[in-house]
Design a protein around this motif. Sequence first.
Motif, short mmCIF file in Angstrom:
data_model
loop_
_atom_site.label_atom_id
_atom_site.label_comp_id
_atom_site.label_asym_id
_atom_site.label_seq_id
_atom_site.Cartn_x
_atom_site.Cartn_y
_atom_site.Cartn_z
N ALA A 163 -37.25 16.50 17.07
CA ALA A 163 -36.14 15.57 16.89
C ALA A 163 -35.07 16.11 15.95
CB ALA A 163 -36.65 14.23 16.38
N GLY A 164 -35.31 17.27 15.35
CA GLY A 164 -34.33 17.88 14.47
C GLY A 164 -34.39 17.40 13.04
N THR A 165 -35.49 16.76 12.64
CA THR A 165 -35.65 16.28 11.26
C THR A 165 -36.56 17.25 10.51
OG1 THR A 165 -35.47 14.00 12.04
CG2 THR A 165 -36.36 14.34 9.82
N PHE A 166 -36.03 17.82 9.41
CA PHE A 166 -36.77 18.86 8.72
C PHE A 166 -37.05 18.53 7.25
CE2 PHE A 166 -33.97 20.83 11.91
CZ PHE A 166 -34.93 21.39 12.75
N SER A 167 -36.66 17.35 6.79
CA SER A 167 -36.89 17.02 5.38
C SER A 167 -38.39 16.84 5.12
CB SER A 167 -36.14 15.75 5.00
OG SER A 167 -36.69 14.62 5.65
N GLY A 168 -38.79 17.19 3.90
CA GLY A 168 -40.21 17.14 3.56
C GLY A 168 -40.78 15.74 3.66
N PHE A 169 -40.03 14.74 3.22
CA PHE A 169 -40.54 13.37 3.25
C PHE A 169 -40.68 12.87 4.68
CE2 PHE A 169 -39.88 8.74 3.10
CZ PHE A 169 -40.94 8.39 2.27
N ALA A 170 -39.71 13.20 5.55
CA ALA A 170 -39.78 12.76 6.94
C ALA A 170 -40.96 13.42 7.66
CB ALA A 170 -38.47 13.08 7.66
N VAL A 171 -41.18 14.69 7.40
CA VAL A 171 -42.31 15.40 8.03
C VAL A 171 -43.62 14.80 7.55
CG1 VAL A 171 -43.50 17.62 8.17
CG2 VAL A 171 -41.03 17.52 8.40
N SER A 172 -43.73 14.47 6.26
CA SER A 172 -44.95 13.87 5.74
C SER A 172 -45.20 12.50 6.38
CB SER A 172 -44.86 13.73 4.22
OG SER A 172 -44.74 15.00 3.60
N CYS A 173 -44.15 11.70 6.53
CA CYS A 173 -44.31 10.38 7.16
C CYS A 173 -44.72 10.51 8.62
CB CYS A 173 -43.01 9.60 7.04
SG CYS A 173 -42.60 9.06 5.36
#
Length: 386
Positions: A163-173
């Motif tokens: 989906a193009g989301t690479f932030s650490g918090f988003a990946v952890s969620c």
Amino acid sequence: MGKCKMPSDACAPEKVPVSGEARVTDETYVPGGLGVPLGGRVPGKPLTRGGFPARKEKRRFCLFLLGGFFVCLLTAAASLCLGTLRFSPLALVRMLAGDGERVARSILIYARLPRTLAALASGAALSVSGAVLQSVLDNKLASPGIIGVNAGAGLGVTLCLAAGTFSGFAVSCAAFSGSLITVLIIFLFSYRRNVSKTTVILGGVALNAVWNAIAESVTVLDTDAGMLSMDFRVGGFSAVSYPRLVPAAVLIFAALFVLFTLCNELDVTALGDETAMGLGLAVARYRMLFLALAALLSGAAVSFSGLLGFVGLLVPHFVRRFLGGRSARLLPACAVCGAGFVLLCDLVSRLLFLPYELPVGILMSVVGGPVFLWMLLHRKPESSVR
């Protein structure tokens, strides 16, 4: 005449225990003051395991924990010092203090230090997650890597990257969501159907295959996501950075803190539904909480370490052989031993074929596969989950 000259206590009528009443001594462990000893121990007898009384067991636990901390410290120092570029312990201390050559210090601070911290955090998280799953599901063969929890977290990460989301918090969620869905499916499958323990494992293996197939399909259809998740699927710490590590590490430490404060409730939950409800525990609420915390630990670890297998199986099994199954000792010991085990495997995989590096996930599969087969062959006859 007629007066008793013996001490007054001797004249008092002898107190006969009521049938079924547990006589609890000072050395008998009672979880949270609930009045029932754990593990089928005889009421009124000193807490023993393998011939060791309670005080010796406490000393044994302290020595075990201190030894684990010492091994972790030595392994962490070796992980920071050894590699293609080697540092002396004195140079390591100077660079950590802010001195030393700029290039060498950059390698230490931005490559080896986050890698070492990531190995410690993921080892502790996966080991404790495995121990909690084994207690809640009443199955010593349950672990995040075998019943599909890691694969669910991996699918969540793959979808997040696609989906193009690479932030650490988003990946952890995303990893937590995938692992939580997997845990809930396994829980409903095992308790609603009342299947045997081996069937639970086989169901988890099937779910593991389904999640991996979906993740592979996504990587085939989206080549960019496939390139980004290539190292992730194997498992390793070569690409760990602080933005990916810090959010997941915060979640890991928060989940570990909550679990360490709920050890008594976890022990009571492991006694079974009827016994736990008879002791006044809200079984359904605590079981869902423990499953969610186990999923959070596994998902947070997978978000930066990839699909590391067998950690949640081998470490709790090893710790139980020395310290037993009491959660107040099992969980901290699993955290320390798991951290040291993963860091040691990562160090060996780095140094084994210098200047080339073997992904640590491959080494763990080579070690964990035969041990899992041995556990299958030497386990007790199966019974239903509850």
